[in-house]
Design a protein around this motif. Structure first.
Motif, PDB file in Angstrom:
ATOM      1  N   ARG A   5     -20.414 -25.104  25.518  1.00  0.00           N
ATOM      2  CA  ARG A   5     -21.853 -25.357  25.720  1.00  0.00           C
ATOM      3  C   ARG A   5     -22.410 -26.266  24.630  1.00  0.00           C
ATOM      4  NH1 ARG A   5     -23.507 -19.441  27.714  1.00  0.00           N
ATOM      5  NH2 ARG A   5     -23.463 -19.876  29.936  1.00  0.00           N
ATOM      6  N   GLU A   6     -22.011 -26.013  23.373  1.00  0.00           N
ATOM      7  CA  GLU A   6     -22.476 -26.847  22.259  1.00  0.00           C
ATOM      8  C   GLU A   6     -22.145 -28.317  22.491  1.00  0.00           C
ATOM      9  OE1 GLU A   6     -20.667 -25.386  18.684  1.00  0.00           O
ATOM     10  OE2 GLU A   6     -21.745 -23.472  18.787  1.00  0.00           O
ATOM     11  N   ARG A   7     -21.021 -28.566  23.160  1.00  0.00           N
ATOM     12  CA  ARG A   7     -20.551 -29.932  23.379  1.00  0.00           C
ATOM     13  C   ARG A   7     -20.963 -30.493  24.741  1.00  0.00           C
ATOM     14  NH1 ARG A   7     -15.760 -27.342  20.556  1.00  0.00           N
ATOM     15  NH2 ARG A   7     -16.168 -28.082  18.481  1.00  0.00           N
ATOM     16  N   GLY A   8     -21.607 -29.677  25.546  1.00  0.00           N
ATOM     17  CA  GLY A   8     -21.951 -30.112  26.887  1.00  0.00           C
ATOM     18  C   GLY A   8     -20.729 -30.338  27.753  1.00  0.00           C
ATOM     19  N   ASP A  30     -19.240 -20.690  24.184  1.00  0.00           N
ATOM     20  CA  ASP A  30     -20.228 -21.213  23.231  1.00  0.00           C
ATOM     21  C   ASP A  30     -19.841 -22.594  22.721  1.00  0.00           C
ATOM     22  OD1 ASP A  30     -21.751 -18.919  23.537  1.00  0.00           O
ATOM     23  OD2 ASP A  30     -21.054 -17.994  21.666  1.00  0.00           O
ATOM     24  N   LEU A  31     -18.564 -22.787  22.377  1.00  0.00           N
ATOM     25  CA  LEU A  31     -18.107 -24.101  21.910  1.00  0.00           C
ATOM     26  C   LEU A  31     -18.296 -25.157  22.997  1.00  0.00           C
ATOM     27  CD1 LEU A  31     -14.792 -23.106  20.053  1.00  0.00           C
ATOM     28  CD2 LEU A  31     -16.898 -23.994  18.998  1.00  0.00           C
ATOM     29  N   HIS A  91     -10.407 -20.372  14.884  1.00  0.00           N
ATOM     30  CA  HIS A  91     -11.586 -19.611  14.462  1.00  0.00           C
ATOM     31  C   HIS A  91     -11.353 -18.117  14.685  1.00  0.00           C
ATOM     32  CE1 HIS A  91     -15.733 -18.642  13.639  1.00  0.00           C
ATOM     33  NE2 HIS A  91     -15.786 -17.990  14.773  1.00  0.00           N
TER      34      HIS A  91
END
Length: 160
Positions: free
Chosen positions: A45-48, A42-43, A156
């Protein structure tokens, strides 16, 4: 290496050692590997970020995912980074920084570059009272960014 360069590497080593002391888990099982792996995906993907993610307990691969834009070359980097952590018990970035500060190549330190990569991105999974039990590894970004992504996810993960 210049005096300024040596100072920067020495400061990086202090930072990496502190991170390693901080990132200690109370437990780690297969479900934890899944949750940590999904968090990393997820991290990324958020950053591409085009990265491959690998999580192991010992030599047992519990999670592996390659985002679009990666290749089998990333898998090779993961294997080589994991070997560094398994051999030295420290993050691959920390081992590389210590080598740079000492002015010695991986080969001079007994690491065949075809088998070992002391580049950032592989961090030991450490359990309090037990020690290192596995690795979390990312490959695909510059080494400092690979390492930072793993550290962010572990921070996290330790608070949830």
């Amino acid at each position: 290496m210049t005096a300024t360069g040596s100072t920067a590497v020495a400061e990086l080593i202090v930072q990496l050692e502190a991170e390693q002391r901080e990132l200690v888990l109370t437990r780690f099982d297969n479900d934890d590997a899944w949750r940590l792996g999904v968090l990393l995906v997820d991290l990324a993907r958020e950053r591409g970020a085009a990265v491959t993610i690998d999580i192991r307990r010992g030599s047992h691969q519990l999670f592996h995912y390659a985002l679009p834009g990666t290749s089998a070359d990333n898998d090779s980097w993961i294997e080589r980074k994991c070997r560094v952590v398994a051999r030295f018990g420290d993050s691959s970035y920390l081992v590389g920084a210590r080598g740079r500060l000492a002015g010695r190549s991986p080969l001079e330190r007994g690491m065949d570059p075809l088998q070992y990569a002391d580049h950032g991105g592989s961090v030991p999974i450490v359990i309090a009272g037990v020690g290192a039990v596995g690795t979390v590894t990312v490959s695909g970004l510059p080494q400092a960014d690979d390492h930072a992504l793993v550290v962010e996810a572990l921070r996290h993960f330790t608070t949830t």
